[in-house]
Design an enzyme around this catalytic site. Sequence first.
Site, short mmCIF file in Angstrom:
data_model
loop_
_atom_site.label_atom_id
_atom_site.label_comp_id
_atom_site.label_asym_id
_atom_site.label_seq_id
_atom_site.Cartn_x
_atom_site.Cartn_y
_atom_site.Cartn_z
N GLY A 79 35.28 45.25 36.94
CA GLY A 79 35.20 43.84 37.68
C GLY A 79 33.82 43.82 38.54
N GLY A 113 35.21 49.43 39.26
CA GLY A 113 35.61 49.68 38.19
C GLY A 113 34.90 48.42 37.26
N ASN A 153 39.55 39.33 35.70
CA ASN A 153 39.28 40.55 35.07
C ASN A 153 40.49 41.42 35.59
OD1 ASN A 153 37.81 43.39 34.76
ND2 ASN A 153 38.09 43.26 36.75
N CYS A 186 42.70 38.89 48.01
CA CYS A 186 43.80 38.17 47.08
C CYS A 186 44.37 38.89 45.90
CB CYS A 186 42.63 37.07 46.41
SG CYS A 186 43.64 36.00 45.05
N LYS A 217 47.47 41.85 26.56
CA LYS A 217 46.30 41.69 26.07
C LYS A 217 46.05 40.86 24.96
CE LYS A 217 44.24 43.74 29.58
NZ LYS A 217 43.51 43.12 30.61
N TYR A 262 51.42 46.48 27.93
CA TYR A 262 49.94 46.28 28.14
C TYR A 262 49.46 45.54 26.83
CZ TYR A 262 45.18 47.35 29.39
OH TYR A 262 43.82 47.22 29.68
N VAL A 309 46.31 38.34 42.77
CA VAL A 309 46.21 37.23 41.72
C VAL A 309 47.39 36.98 41.41
CG1 VAL A 309 43.86 37.83 40.92
CG2 VAL A 309 45.94 38.89 39.82
N ALA A 347 36.52 44.87 43.10
CA ALA A 347 36.30 45.75 44.15
C ALA A 347 35.80 46.92 43.39
CB ALA A 347 37.76 46.31 44.91
P1 NAD Z 1 40.18 49.47 37.82
O1 NAD Z 1 41.65 49.84 37.98
O2 NAD Z 1 39.40 50.43 38.34
O3 NAD Z 1 40.13 48.11 38.46
C1 NAD Z 1 41.08 47.09 38.37
C2 NAD Z 1 41.05 46.34 39.75
O4 NAD Z 1 41.99 45.26 39.75
C3 NAD Z 1 41.23 46.98 41.09
O5 NAD Z 1 40.08 46.84 41.77
C4 NAD Z 1 42.46 46.77 41.41
O6 NAD Z 1 42.63 46.89 42.89
C5 NAD Z 1 42.47 44.93 41.02
N1 NAD Z 1 43.75 44.60 41.00
C6 NAD Z 1 44.98 45.23 40.53
N2 NAD Z 1 46.06 44.54 40.68
C7 NAD Z 1 45.66 43.17 41.43
C8 NAD Z 1 46.17 42.12 41.62
N3 NAD Z 1 47.65 41.86 41.54
N4 NAD Z 1 45.25 41.29 42.36
C9 NAD Z 1 43.88 41.33 42.43
N5 NAD Z 1 43.55 42.69 42.25
C10 NAD Z 1 44.27 43.42 41.37
O7 NAD Z 1 40.29 49.32 36.05
P2 NAD Z 1 39.40 48.58 35.13
O8 NAD Z 1 39.40 49.44 33.99
O9 NAD Z 1 38.21 48.24 35.83
O10 NAD Z 1 40.08 47.25 34.62
C11 NAD Z 1 39.78 45.95 34.85
C12 NAD Z 1 40.21 45.24 33.60
O11 NAD Z 1 39.72 45.78 32.37
C13 NAD Z 1 41.46 45.12 33.53
O12 NAD Z 1 42.02 44.09 33.17
C14 NAD Z 1 41.86 46.51 32.32
O13 NAD Z 1 43.17 45.89 31.52
C15 NAD Z 1 40.56 45.93 31.38
N6 NAD Z 1 40.33 46.91 30.44
C16 NAD Z 1 40.15 48.22 30.79
C17 NAD Z 1 39.59 49.10 30.06
C18 NAD Z 1 39.48 50.68 30.38
O14 NAD Z 1 39.72 51.45 29.52
N7 NAD Z 1 39.17 50.86 31.58
C19 NAD Z 1 39.63 48.70 28.59
C20 NAD Z 1 39.89 47.45 28.37
C21 NAD Z 1 40.41 46.74 29.20
#
Ligand code: NAD
Length: 259
Positions: A18, A16, A91, A63, A154, A150, A65, A14
């Site tokens: 993803g 970030g 993601n 959904c 990972k 966390y 997850v 939705a």
């Molecule tokens: P974000 O919070 O912007 O996006 C995360 C998305 O996952 C949101 O849309 C949220 O609604 C959705 N989500 C959360 N729980 C959920 C569930 N139970 N079922 C379905 N959807 C769910 O954060 P982001 O930074 O875009 O994170 C995306 C991925 O990238 C994550 O796995 C995060 O750990 C990883 N990541 C992020 C960073 C960072 O600094 N932003 C760095 C490394 C890895």
Amino acid sequence: MQLSGKVALVTGAAQGLGKGCAEAILERGAKVALLDTNESAGQETAADFALKYGADRCTFILCDVTAKDQLEGAFQKVVDHFGGLDLVVNNAGILNEVQWEKCIDVNLVSVVRGCHLGLRYMGKQNGGNGGLIINMSSVAGLYAFPSPVYATTKAGVVGLTRSLGMDYKLGRDCVRVNALCPSFTTTAILADPEVPEDQYQHMKDMLERGGGLMQIPDVVKGLAKLLDEDDKNGAVLEVTVQGMKYHGDESGPWDRESG
Ligand code: NAD
């Protein structure tokens, strides 16, 4: 991977990273199912993408997850809707050391399930056409990190990816499994109010030492690299402001010269 006409499923799409990954996949000509718990943001993203890429190429599926039935149902819906599945991006993730069991459920248990479902629907031994799974890990899975649970999730995703990506499995499934390990990137995850102040402070220090925040397109370049490099399986790609590098090419004890 040539994506024109192929079908992808992206969790946590939705917003970030993803959303950024889903758009890059659409730009390469695939159809994409966006899965998320955030219905309003998910519908809005799907509507934007429908305008840009065509209504027949994008769908949103509400959904969680962590709900086994919902995730299984979503995979089936994607196959019913688009007629197949070729790429899964696991993601969805949260950063929450207070609700740490939930953090393990979202970031690790659901990724294991997403991989199993990817293999079920794409694996050649199950009648699929083969495909690619990309798991969103983090630099937190590679190095010490101020949020221990966390980091555990990972690191688990790194181990899962390497082991599912062993070549003997590829011969059977024709499904490659790779991981992306981005550093700090500007998204909502960093603003979680439940990140304790001391962890937050350490992250800020690390950020300053490491050259600052990345933006979503920087991480999407890492996704593009994994989409382009068809010889990669079990690969773990670190993406930081300093550039990209693969991890873990060292051989295990079973492959080392003895003595
Ligand atoms: P974000 O919070 O912007 O996006 C995360 C998305 O996952 C949101 O849309 C949220 O609604 C959705 N989500 C959360 N729980 C959920 C569930 N139970 N079922 C379905 N959807 C769910 O954060 P982001 O930074 O875009 O994170 C995306 C991925 O990238 C994550 O796995 C995060 O750990 C990883 N990541 C992020 C960073 C960072 O600094 N932003 C760095 C490394 C890895």
